[in-house]
Enzyme design. Structure first.
Site, mmCIF file in Angstrom:
data_model
loop_
_atom_site.group_PDB
_atom_site.id
_atom_site.type_symbol
_atom_site.label_atom_id
_atom_site.label_comp_id
_atom_site.label_asym_id
_atom_site.label_seq_id
_atom_site.Cartn_x
_atom_site.Cartn_y
_atom_site.Cartn_z
ATOM 1 N N GLY A 14 93.298 75.159 48.817
ATOM 2 C CA GLY A 14 92.646 74.775 50.060
ATOM 3 C C GLY A 14 91.663 73.647 49.815
ATOM 4 N N ASP A 15 91.114 73.108 50.902
ATOM 5 C CA ASP A 15 90.083 72.056 50.827
ATOM 6 C C ASP A 15 90.603 70.782 50.167
ATOM 7 O OD1 ASP A 15 88.097 73.923 51.845
ATOM 8 O OD2 ASP A 15 88.132 74.821 49.850
ATOM 9 N N GLY A 19 92.834 68.143 56.824
ATOM 10 C CA GLY A 19 92.305 67.635 58.082
ATOM 11 C C GLY A 19 92.380 66.125 58.153
ATOM 12 N N HIS A 46 88.848 72.456 58.399
ATOM 13 C CA HIS A 46 89.458 71.156 58.139
ATOM 14 C C HIS A 46 88.583 70.042 58.708
ATOM 15 C CE1 HIS A 46 93.700 73.170 57.838
ATOM 16 N NE2 HIS A 46 92.840 73.596 56.938
ATOM 17 N N THR A 47 88.040 69.252 57.828
ATOM 18 C CA THR A 47 87.053 68.241 58.225
ATOM 19 C C THR A 47 87.722 66.932 58.615
ATOM 20 O OG1 THR A 47 85.468 69.235 56.688
ATOM 21 C CG2 THR A 47 84.967 67.024 57.516
ATOM 22 N N GLN A 235 94.872 76.636 54.275
ATOM 23 C CA GLN A 235 94.775 77.070 52.889
ATOM 24 C C GLN A 235 95.681 76.208 52.007
ATOM 25 O OE1 GLN A 235 95.148 79.897 55.416
ATOM 26 N NE2 GLN A 235 93.007 79.341 55.545
#
Length: 427
Positions: A14-15, A19, A46-47, A235
């Site tokens: 994840g990360d 996004g 999600h940025t 994720q």
């Protein structure tokens, strides 16, 4: 109409930048596009940073919202009405009127009791925590297995009175049974008061009815009429419920499997699948992390989204393990390659390259190596036989560069898989 859809899949824990890449692809179609959330739920973060600097961390709404794309919450997405409203209010505070949100009536509904159970269980595990973020996702999946206590978006058609009775049954019947199964004694103090609160129950019902009024029910078939369809994963592959390191996983298929299910129902026969990774590896929560570092590997790393919290702790770091990443991606892409009637092309996106300086460290064949950022991306793309490669040099879509391919035309890539039973391969 959508001939080929795009899918964005996280290649790690994840990360990774899903996004960012969802926003990048959604911006191609703007208000004619739609983002499909096909797994996970409100625990996603999600940025997206728009070209003008506007920033939002998406959970329910698709990450193409700032680009004008609508959202479709598919059947495997876990909806939480209260958290949906909270995000809608956050977007309104930014001066945004979100594009339409469509939802498959088969999608499960999470409740306040799922969150409570999740948090009580994770606290009780102590140092043996699974890495949950405490949002109730896994507990919702567990409860949904019991028809007596399951809830879906379709159930909201029964009205507030029916929902109130259903929630009371969950509280009074299911919660005690689940606590016993988890070996957790009956809660006391604040948790007990919250569990017994009729006001909290009624507040959820109110939120659920608002959620129903603010969304539009739809079948996946509506996606076939959209110009730009982007499947946004949540994720990452290393957290998949079947392929990750149990029990440090999420109760979801984090790869392409659920997206293929939706695409098939929609009549979409071609997918451009972009697997996203940072230039280094992160993990937010408990579980194995090979080659873990004592802190940030690069001074330029800044992450305003993954802040320390009571359930996941602080963000953890490691160099990319290219062999692990390649295995995970190839295993997942094989699902698309084996899907009858589905044509799939494999792409790669590497984010956070602006944070690593002149050289990035990674692990390959058990040895520590380093390369210039562009060289790392090219090398990894070569190992994956990726037909399109994107590199991101900042938080916004304008920093994304198509290094090779980009699929702006219908030209097949070397990693195209069309025939039923075909398998993705790499050199």
């Amino acid at each position: 109409m959508a001939g080929t859809a795009t899918a964005v899949i996280g290649a790690g824990y994840g990360d990774e930048g899903k996004g960012l890449m969802t926003d990048y692809f959604a911006a191609r179609s703007g208000t004619d596009g739609i983002v499909v959330r096909f797994n996970g739920g409100a625990q996603a973060g999600h940025t997206v940073t728009a070209p003008g600097g506007l920033r939002h961390v998406f959970s329910h709404f698709g990450s193409g919202t700032l680009a004008g794309a609508a959202t479709f919450l598919a059947r495997r997405f876990v909806c939480h009405p209260s958290l949906f409203l909270k995000e809608a209010e956050a977007l309104a505070a930014l001066g945004l009127a979100p594009p339409p949100v469509f939802v498959d009536e088969r999608a499960p509904l999470s409740t306040l009791y799922d969150i409570l159970l999740n948090q009580l269980a994770e606290r009780r595990r102590g140092n043996a925590r699974h890495g949950s973020c405490g949002m109730g996702f896994g507990e919702t999946v567990e409860r949904s297995l019991d028809p007596e206590f399951a809830l879906s978006v379709a159930d909201l058609r029964h009205g507030a009175g029916w929902l109130l009775r259903r929630l009371a049954a969950i509280r009074d019947g299911y919660v005690p049974r689940r606590l016993a199964a988890l070996g957790i004694p009956a809660p006391d103090g604040e948790a007990a008061a919250w569990l017994a609160s009729d006001a909290a129950l009624q507040g959820y019902v109110h939120a659920a009815m608002r959620f129903r009024r603010m969304t539009h029910t739809a079948h996946p078939a509506m996606l076939a009429e959209q110009e730009g369809v982007v499947f946004e994963g949540a994720q990452g592959l290393l957290l998949d419920q079947e392929r990750g390191a149990f029990p440090y996983v999420t109760r979801s298929h984090t790869g392409i499997r659920n997206a293929l299910e939706v695409a098939t129902e929609a009549g979409i026969g071609a997918l451009d699948v972009t697997y996203v990774t940072r230039a280094y590896l992160t993990r937010h929560g408990a579980g194995p992390l090979a080659h873990e570092l004592p802190g940030k590997p690069y001074a330029g790393i800044r992450d305003d989204t993954n802040l320390p919290n009571a359930y996941q702790g602080t963000l953890r770091f490691a160099p990319l393990d290219l062999d692990l990443l390649v295995r995970a991606v190839q295993t997942d892409f094989a699902d698309a390659a084996a899907r009858p009637g589905m044509s799939a092309r494999l792409g790669l996106a590497v984010s956070c390259l602006d944070q690593v300086g002149q050289a990035v460290s990674y692990v390959e064949d058990g040895a520590s190596k380093s390369a210039a950022p562009e060289a790392l991306a090219a090398h990894l793309a070569g190992r994956l036989d990726a037909g399109a490669v994107y590199t991101a040099w900042g938080p916004g879509r304008t920093t994304v560069k198509a290094q090779r391919g980009g699929w702006n035309s219908a030209t097949p890539s070397p990693a195209t898989a069309q025939a039923a039973g075909a398998r993705a391969t790499a050199p």
